[in-house]
Design an enzyme around this catalytic site. Sequence first.
Site, PDB file in Angstrom:
ATOM      1  N   GLY A   1       0.948  -1.164   0.127  1.00  0.00           N
ATOM      2  CA  GLY A   1       0.082  -0.033   0.050  1.00  0.00           C
ATOM      3  C   GLY A   1       0.703   1.317  -0.007  1.00  0.00           C
ATOM      4  O   GLY A   1       1.933   1.178   0.298  1.00  0.00           O
ATOM      5  N   ARG A   2       0.271   2.461  -0.484  1.00  0.00           N
ATOM      6  CA  ARG A   2       0.707   3.843  -0.452  1.00  0.00           C
ATOM      7  C   ARG A   2      -0.023   4.700  -0.040  1.00  0.00           C
ATOM      8  O   ARG A   2      -1.253   4.758  -0.611  1.00  0.00           O
ATOM      9  CB  ARG A   2       1.368   4.065  -1.882  1.00  0.00           C
TER      10      ARG A   2
ATOM     11  N   ALA B   1      -0.078   9.091   1.062  1.00  0.00           N
ATOM     12  CA  ALA B   1       0.678  10.296   0.751  1.00  0.00           C
ATOM     13  C   ALA B   1       1.831  10.523   1.331  1.00  0.00           C
ATOM     14  O   ALA B   1       2.921  10.946   0.742  1.00  0.00           O
ATOM     15  CB  ALA B   1      -0.045  11.922   1.323  1.00  0.00           C
TER      16      ALA B   1
ATOM     17  N   VAL C   1       3.797   1.095   2.506  1.00  0.00           N
ATOM     18  CA  VAL C   1       3.501   0.034   3.532  1.00  0.00           C
ATOM     19  C   VAL C   1       4.008  -1.368   2.959  1.00  0.00           C
ATOM     20  O   VAL C   1       3.485  -1.685   1.609  1.00  0.00           O
ATOM     21  CB  VAL C   1       2.113  -0.046   3.958  1.00  0.00           C
TER      22      VAL C   1
ATOM     23  N   ASP D   1     -10.051  11.382  11.902  1.00  0.00           N
ATOM     24  CA  ASP D   1      -9.896  11.133  10.464  1.00  0.00           C
ATOM     25  C   ASP D   1     -10.761   9.900  10.170  1.00  0.00           C
ATOM     26  O   ASP D   1      -9.908   8.989   9.352  1.00  0.00           O
ATOM     27  CB  ASP D   1      -8.537  11.146  10.027  1.00  0.00           C
TER      28      ASP D   1
END
Length: 220
Positions: A30-31, A33, A37, A144
């Site tokens: 995963g990526r 901002a 990961v 969030d």
Amino acid sequence: MSAAPQIQADAAAAAPSRTVGHFQLGECIGRGASAAVFRGLNLLTGETVAVKQLRQEGMASQADQIALEIDLLKQLRHPNIVALHGFEESGQHLYIFMELCENGSLQETIRKFGKVPEQLVAIYMGQVLRGLAYLHGQGVIHRDIKSANILSTKDGSVKLADFGIATRQHQGAADNTIVGSAYWTNFLIECFQRDPSLRISASSLCQHPWLSNSMVAYAR
Ligand SMILES: Nc1ncnc2c1ncn2[C@@H]1O[C@H](COP(=O)(O)OP(=O)(O)OP(=O)(O)O)[C@@H](O)[C@H]1O
């Protein structure tokens, strides 16, 4: 961590088979901002984990935020909260070792599978609310809550993640600040402008894209 644009994800620096502490890094899963990961293997126990890699360059301004995320996660233990195993600084990066949620975020699930049936939304929401109730019991406000920050495991459990802008509620003090991701925040501001006394629940708002598959309904 949602509000950390200076920190650039640097996937290339973590080639497969790189070892950090007693964790071996595998493929990128995963990526965001600010982070990349990776899947990681605990070389002492054989457990598979998620390893979040943050570039330290330019991190000075984010140091407090990152320290807060690590500090908060370390103390939290609940089936609907992503557990933190530890962290390590290595070279130009900071690595955070966490519980692996094999299915990634609910945002990705919706992208892959489309809208979620009401029955499953009810299951997800039950778990999100249990995680939130635990957090609030610990005096922590996530701030969030959105599909990208709700991760799921292969057995269908969902867990709250990404405590980059979380805060601790001081006794008796109300948190009236509006923070979070742009499209969410814009919608909240719009609602508050219409009726300042309105209590908006971010967790309830999550259900909209799950049920409708409309991810950018509130984008500005
Ligand atoms: N514990 C985990 N297990 C499995 N996948 C994860 C885990 N943590 C993060 N991921 C994957 O990596 C992606 C990016 O992680 P994350 O959202 O934490 O990055 P970020 O840069 O901090 O976020 P943002 O873009 O909100 O600033 C997530 O969307 C998810 O797909």
